[in-house]
Design an enzyme around this catalytic site. Structure first.
Site, mmCIF file in Angstrom:
data_model
loop_
_atom_site.group_PDB
_atom_site.id
_atom_site.type_symbol
_atom_site.label_atom_id
_atom_site.label_comp_id
_atom_site.label_asym_id
_atom_site.label_seq_id
_atom_site.Cartn_x
_atom_site.Cartn_y
_atom_site.Cartn_z
ATOM 1 N N GLU A 38 -9.780 7.278 3.664
ATOM 2 C CA GLU A 38 -10.668 6.437 4.454
ATOM 3 C C GLU A 38 -9.912 5.152 4.746
ATOM 4 O O GLU A 38 -9.012 4.765 3.992
ATOM 5 C CB GLU A 38 -11.955 6.133 3.689
ATOM 6 C CG GLU A 38 -11.886 4.927 2.747
ATOM 7 C CD GLU A 38 -10.951 5.120 1.556
ATOM 8 O OE1 GLU A 38 -10.671 6.279 1.193
ATOM 9 O OE2 GLU A 38 -10.492 4.095 1.022
ATOM 10 N N SER B 17 1.587 -9.959 -0.939
ATOM 11 C CA SER B 17 1.277 -8.528 -0.805
ATOM 12 C C SER B 17 1.675 -7.913 0.528
ATOM 13 O O SER B 17 1.950 -6.722 0.599
ATOM 14 C CB SER B 17 -0.219 -8.306 -1.050
ATOM 15 O OG SER B 17 -0.989 -9.125 -0.193
ATOM 16 N N LYS C 84 0.808 -1.231 0.000
ATOM 17 C CA LYS C 84 0.000 0.000 0.000
ATOM 18 C C LYS C 84 0.832 1.268 0.000
ATOM 19 O O LYS C 84 0.417 2.292 -0.524
ATOM 20 C CB LYS C 84 -0.957 -0.006 1.198
ATOM 21 C CG LYS C 84 -2.106 -0.978 1.032
ATOM 22 C CD LYS C 84 -3.221 -0.671 2.010
ATOM 23 C CE LYS C 84 -4.451 -1.508 1.731
ATOM 24 N NZ LYS C 84 -4.256 -2.939 2.085
HETATM 25 C C1 LIG Z 1 -5.039 -3.940 1.656
HETATM 26 C C2 LIG Z 1 -4.361 -5.201 1.378
HETATM 27 C C3 LIG Z 1 -4.750 -6.057 0.320
HETATM 28 C C4 LIG Z 1 -5.968 -5.788 -0.530
HETATM 29 O O1 LIG Z 1 -5.904 -4.651 -1.302
HETATM 30 P P1 LIG Z 1 -5.706 -4.690 -2.885
HETATM 31 O O2 LIG Z 1 -6.027 -3.329 -3.309
HETATM 32 O O3 LIG Z 1 -6.655 -5.723 -3.424
HETATM 33 O O4 LIG Z 1 -4.303 -5.075 -3.143
HETATM 34 C C5 LIG Z 1 -4.016 -7.198 0.067
HETATM 35 N N1 LIG Z 1 -2.947 -7.530 0.834
HETATM 36 C C6 LIG Z 1 -2.543 -6.757 1.865
HETATM 37 C C7 LIG Z 1 -1.374 -7.192 2.663
HETATM 38 C C8 LIG Z 1 -3.234 -5.577 2.172
HETATM 39 O O5 LIG Z 1 -2.823 -4.825 3.207
#
Ligand SMILES: *Cc1c(COP(=O)(O)O)cnc(C)c1O
Length: 395
Positions: free
Chosen positions: A115, A381, A93
């Site tokens: 938000e 992610s 993010k």
């Molecule tokens: C917020 C988040 C997501 C989901 O958000 P996307 O916009 O779909 O990428 C996925 N993995 C992690 C670790 C997150 O913090």
């Protein structure tokens, strides 16, 4: 990050039938200001210099592309993990938060709003604002403020003001409504940082561009490690879809690369407790864009459920709705339990504790038919420290 003419991008704000800018008249000046300027600003050498330097020295990019011998053996294919969990603040993010805050500065904005649901995007935005010295206001549902006390504390330590929203169900969608109201009331000095590839055009495209650094690096790293820049599969979880959009971006125009998006099935796609918006959704408008949406026949949003807060969204970014409808992408749903198990397995076998969101992408490996020569990149992610209690409750 030169924006090539043939890059994957929306046409007049639409990816096929999805996207657009369905916004109240009062938001037009804000959204038009972005629309007219974002592509030009992102390509300015001075912007690129500052953004790339921040990504490198502050975020810690490039993140490694890790070849997992154990997963490769288990699935009979070559499995690589893109380590977004190693970014500063623990997930992808921050790539977007820093990009948008730098862009806001160039638009002459001094105040940032956002938000947040679980608080991950709020923390990333507050971090970027602390770094750049901008005022930061985070809207968060009152219920979420109570559930996510640690992230609220973190945001406050970072200098952000956290506003607890007491209207409606007191969760993410109410926080979003308040943030939009704030933006309407402060059109000149305020930029609204949206946290995923959602919202009215140009947000989905802009956020995709900032996250595209993920696939840019994958290409270079794969080339170096295997001799070939393109994998056979890229796998990523989808909440709004920003980490997936970033991981897919440089492969979208190459049909030989299979794009695999992984949704949260929750208790199961037919259980009534799910966040699988592509499997269960119908066309509808939410937060200013047309997409696949979980809704009742008369258009009321169905409350989503997923064990991972980041995937708990009733819609999906318009790019993914289009990849789904056009069949360019393959989409798989993974239950809470399957994700928990995959996350625990990775922790034990590789010593990497993944975010529950990312664990959904890992669990999808069970469902793909893979062969020995396949090269699969799973986008990890984020890291799972934030999910420790949930993992422990499951054990
Ligand atoms: C917020 C988040 C997501 C989901 O958000 P996307 O916009 O779909 O990428 C996925 N993995 C992690 C670790 C997150 O913090």
């Amino acid at each position: 990050m030169h924006l090539k003419n043939n890059r994957p991008k929306p046409t007049n704000g639409f990816y096929g039938a999805f996207g657009g800018a369905y916004i109240p008249e009062l938001l037009y000046p804000n959204v038009m200001d972005l629309e007219f300027n974002y592509q030009e600003i992102i390509q300015e050498p001075s912007f690129q210099k500052e953004y790339q330097q921040r990504l490198k020295d502050y975020v810690g990019r490039p993140t490694p592309l890790y070849f997992s011998e154990k997963l490769s053996k288990k699935y009979g294919a070559n499995i690589f993990l893109k380590r977004e969990d190693l970014n500063h603040t623990g997930a992808h993010k921050i790539n977007n938060a820093i990009g948008q805050v730098l862009l806001a500065e160039r638009l002459g904005k001094t105040r940032i709003i956002a938000e947040t649901g679980a608080g991950q995007h709020g923390v990333a935005t507050a971090t970027a604002c602390a770094l750049q010295g901008l005022t930061c206001v985070i809207y968060m549902g009152k219920v979420d403020v109570e559930r996510q006390a640690t992230n609220v504390q973190r945001m406050k330590m970072l200098g952000a003001e956290v506003i607890a929203v007491a209207s409606g169900s007191q969760t993410l969608k109410d926080a979003t409504n308040e943030a939009i109201r704030d933006w309407i009331n402060h059109p000149t000095e305020t930029h609204y940082v949206i946290g995923s590839v959602v919202g009215p055009h140009p947000f989905p495209d802009m956020v995709t561009i900032f996250q595209s650094v993920i696939s840019e690096e994958i290409k270079k790293q794969l080339k170096k490690q295997t001799g070939k820049a393109n994998p056979t599969h890229v796998v990523a979880c989808i909440g709004g879809g920003s980490n997936a959009a970033g991981a897919f971006y440089h492969f979208i125009n190459n049909n030989k690369v299979q794009l695999v998006g992984v949704e949260a099935a929750g208790h199961g796609i037919n259980s009534g407790k799910t966040a699988a918006s592509l499997a269960k959704g119908t066309d509808g408008i939410i937060h200013g864009f047309m997409t696949k949406l979980m809704q009742t026949s008369d258009g009321q949003i169905v409350e989503p459920h997923s064990i991972s807060a980041g995937l708990d969204y009733p819609g999906v970014g318009p790019l993914h709705a289009h990849l789904f409808t056009s069949k360019r992408g393959q989409f798989i749903s993974i239950t809470d339990k399957e994700a928990l198990q995959a996350g625990l397995d990775l922790t034990k076998t590789e010593g990497i504790l993944p975010a529950l969101e990312s664990a959904h992408a890992l669990a999808a490996l069970y469902k793909l038919k893979l062969s020995k020569t396949d090269v699969v990149v799973v986008n990890l992610s984020g890291r799972g420290d934030k999910d420790l209690t949930t993992y422990l409750n499951y054990l």
